[in-house]
Write a protein that holds these residues in place. Structure first.
Motif, PDB file in Angstrom:
ATOM      1  N   UNK A 301     -32.613  49.635 -18.469  1.00 19.33           N
ATOM      2  CA  UNK A 301     -31.015  49.783 -18.598  1.00 19.33           C
ATOM      3  C   UNK A 301     -30.505  50.357 -19.623  1.00 19.33           C
ATOM      4  N   UNK A 302     -31.140  50.070 -20.876  1.00 25.08           N
ATOM      5  CA  UNK A 302     -30.845  50.551 -22.109  1.00 25.08           C
ATOM      6  C   UNK A 302     -30.959  51.930 -22.375  1.00 25.08           C
ATOM      7  N   UNK A 303     -31.536  52.612 -21.522  1.00 27.06           N
ATOM      8  CA  UNK A 303     -31.562  54.060 -21.432  1.00 27.06           C
ATOM      9  C   UNK A 303     -30.172  54.799 -20.969  1.00 27.06           C
ATOM     10  N   UNK A 304     -29.739  54.188 -20.002  1.00 26.16           N
ATOM     11  CA  UNK A 304     -28.278  54.490 -19.699  1.00 26.16           C
ATOM     12  C   UNK A 304     -27.416  54.228 -20.752  1.00 26.16           C
ATOM     13  N   UNK A 305     -27.158  52.941 -21.137  1.00 25.01           N
ATOM     14  CA  UNK A 305     -26.353  52.621 -22.453  1.00 25.01           C
ATOM     15  C   UNK A 305     -26.679  51.198 -22.858  1.00 25.01           C
ATOM     16  N   UNK A 306     -26.686  51.223 -24.292  1.00 23.31           N
ATOM     17  CA  UNK A 306     -27.241  49.917 -24.959  1.00 23.31           C
ATOM     18  C   UNK A 306     -26.485  49.016 -24.381  1.00 23.31           C
ATOM     19  N   UNK A 307     -25.218  48.822 -23.899  1.00 24.22           N
ATOM     20  CA  UNK A 307     -24.602  47.608 -23.561  1.00 24.22           C
ATOM     21  C   UNK A 307     -25.238  47.154 -22.181  1.00 24.22           C
ATOM     22  N   UNK A 308     -25.821  47.989 -21.393  1.00 26.42           N
ATOM     23  CA  UNK A 308     -26.470  47.605 -20.251  1.00 26.42           C
ATOM     24  C   UNK A 308     -27.654  46.492 -20.576  1.00 26.42           C
ATOM     25  N   UNK A 309     -28.440  46.963 -21.622  1.00 27.86           N
ATOM     26  CA  UNK A 309     -29.569  46.263 -22.013  1.00 27.86           C
ATOM     27  C   UNK A 309     -29.110  44.948 -22.808  1.00 27.86           C
ATOM     28  N   UNK A 351     -38.648  53.122  -8.271  1.00 27.33           N
ATOM     29  CA  UNK A 351     -37.670  52.203  -8.157  1.00 27.33           C
ATOM     30  C   UNK A 351     -36.479  53.086  -8.106  1.00 27.33           C
ATOM     31  N   UNK A 352     -35.400  52.374  -7.057  1.00 23.94           N
ATOM     32  CA  UNK A 352     -34.073  53.057  -7.172  1.00 23.94           C
ATOM     33  C   UNK A 352     -33.346  51.728  -7.462  1.00 23.94           C
ATOM     34  N   UNK A 353     -32.345  51.944  -8.736  1.00 22.46           N
ATOM     35  CA  UNK A 353     -32.013  50.604  -9.223  1.00 22.46           C
ATOM     36  C   UNK A 353     -30.475  50.460  -9.354  1.00 22.46           C
ATOM     37  N   UNK A 354     -30.027  49.389  -9.344  1.00 21.22           N
ATOM     38  CA  UNK A 354     -28.497  49.362  -9.655  1.00 21.22           C
ATOM     39  C   UNK A 354     -28.606  48.197 -10.691  1.00 21.22           C
ATOM     40  N   UNK A 355     -28.164  48.204 -11.989  1.00 19.39           N
ATOM     41  CA  UNK A 355     -28.220  47.277 -12.827  1.00 19.39           C
ATOM     42  C   UNK A 355     -26.757  46.366 -12.944  1.00 19.39           C
ATOM     43  N   UNK A 356     -26.955  45.156 -13.031  1.00 17.37           N
ATOM     44  CA  UNK A 356     -25.823  44.071 -13.284  1.00 17.37           C
ATOM     45  C   UNK A 356     -25.722  43.632 -14.631  1.00 17.37           C
ATOM     46  N   UNK A 357     -24.765  43.764 -15.135  1.00 16.75           N
ATOM     47  CA  UNK A 357     -24.629  43.433 -16.884  1.00 16.75           C
ATOM     48  C   UNK A 357     -23.288  42.873 -17.136  1.00 16.75           C
ATOM     49  N   UNK A 358     -23.166  42.246 -18.297  1.00 19.39           N
ATOM     50  CA  UNK A 358     -21.921  41.694 -18.717  1.00 19.39           C
ATOM     51  C   UNK A 358     -21.907  41.451 -20.034  1.00 19.39           C
ATOM     52  N   UNK A 359     -21.136  42.283 -20.695  1.00 15.84           N
ATOM     53  CA  UNK A 359     -20.870  42.148 -22.013  1.00 15.84           C
ATOM     54  C   UNK A 359     -19.788  41.359 -22.672  1.00 15.84           C
ATOM     55  N   UNK A 360     -19.711  40.530 -23.182  1.00 15.40           N
ATOM     56  CA  UNK A 360     -18.729  39.531 -23.931  1.00 15.40           C
ATOM     57  C   UNK A 360     -18.027  40.392 -25.022  1.00 15.40           C
TER      58      UNK A 360
END
Length: 361
Positions: A301-309, A351-360
């Motif tokens: 996920x971090x390859x897409x954006x650091x916030x995702x990781x 893998x075909x992926x959709x990431x779920x994330x939350x950055x406070x």
């Protein structure tokens, strides 16, 4: 992470011709030394037939494949590490590359000027380039040793670094490229950008008959083992430029070859560097992302954006083949093929992926 490959070789081995064919460019490819002075760069898409299928399933607006950047420098000559033929300048242009594609001439053509003594000698050519890369690294390492020797007098922590760098110098002085060392600590020397620490794929530029001659290929492969050896015919690669998929397949079959040189090189580089791709898909775009094999879902996920990781919660994952078999994401979900994976999940090539994330905030 975009893969960057530096192309090296002696003059007149077909580097620029192959670069043109691989990148669909039109740089000067002349049969005299140093026709290439400034480095030529070309960015190409990583071949991936899955992207077209996903575009169809999701009715996506566009496709964004993973990419590879090729950097073609002028042919090196003996003494390049000391500046012969502007060698130092040329070598500097590939220090930031992830891997090296070493083009080796293994064809005889009286119409093409032969370098040095006029002989076609792949083993000798390989040795010349490897020697120059080793000498260039020794020069870099000597500078670091001088610096660490001074710093270690007042900083004991520097002594361990100094000892390790000195051990690498001994290996190089013995004629061993650093990439051959199984215990090489790449992080410890990352800032040195040592050329021989980079994985190498050898690309033998052969004639048409050698493309399907397993005995000749075995002899050439033995020269560079355990590194990967590929065999390409520059004329064929040029003929492939601009052809559609069916025309490409037909032409390759006529030569007895299964894949274009570009596909072979990229696959070999990915394998050598331990890389793989995963996929994301939706109405706006279908995209391939390059990651290290063994990456966890948050790292991917971090390859897409650091916030995702940083804010990773979970990954919704479906295998590409399962998705295609189902025909749609909804059907795959109804069939129980879409699963939720957590932070410890190791990414798989399909893998075909959709990431779920939350950055406070």
């Amino acid at each position: 992470m975009a893969l960057e490959i530096g192309i090296v070789g002696l003059p007149n081995v077909g580097k620029s011709t192959l670069f043109n064919a691989l990148t669909d460019s039109d740089i000067l490819a002349a049969n005299y030394p140093f026709a290439t002075i400034e480095p030529n760069t070309g960015i190409v898409a990583v071949p991936d037939e899955r992207l077209d299928k996903l575009k169809e399933i999701y009715s996506s607006e566009k496709i964004l494949p993973a990419t590879v950047k090729f950097v073609d420098i002028a042919g090196l000559v003996a003494g390049a590490s000391k500046g012969e033929g502007l060698g130092n300048k040329f070598l500097a242009n590939i220090r930031n590359c992830d891997a090296i594609a070493h083009i080796v001439r293994a064809f005889d053509d009286s119409n093409v000027i032969r370098h040095d003594d006029g002989k076609v000698d792949p083993k000798s050519d390989i040795d010349v380039i490897n020697t120059e890369l080793i000498l260039a690294d020794l020069s870099t390492i000597d500078g670091r040793i001088t610096k660490l020797a001074k710093e270690s007098k007042s900083d004991p922590k520097k002594r361990e670094q100094l000892g390790y760098i000195e051990s690498l110098k001994r290996h190089l002085e013995g004629g061993t490229p650093l990439s051959a060392l199984p215990s090489l600590d790449r992080e410890a020397i990352a800032d040195l950008h040592l050329l021989t620490s980079k994985p190498v794929v050898y690309i033998f530029n052969v004639d048409e008959s050698t493309l399907t001659d397993s005995d000749k290929q075995s002899l050439l492969s033995a020269m560079v083992s355990p590194a990967k050896a590929l065999f390409v015919y520059a004329k064929l690669e040029e003929e492939l430029k601009g052809l559609d998929a069916s025309e490409t397949a037909e032409l390759l079959e006529s030569y007895g070859v299964s894949e274009p040189g570009l596909t072979q090189i990229i696959h070999a580089a990915y394998d050598t560097l331990g890389l793989q791709s995963y996929l994301t898909a939706g109405p706006k775009e279908v995209r391939a992302w390059t990651i290290k094999k063994g990456s966890t879902a948050p790292q991917a996920a971090g390859v897409i954006h650091t916030d995702f990781e940083r804010g990773f919660i979970a990954a919704q994952v479906v295998d590409f083949d399962d998705l295609v078999a189902a025909g749609s994401e909804q059907s795959a979900k109804a069939a129980g093929k879409i699963r939720t994976e957590g932070k410890d999940y190791i990414m798989q090539p399909g893998d075909v992926v959709e990431f779920r994330f939350n950055v406070s905030k």
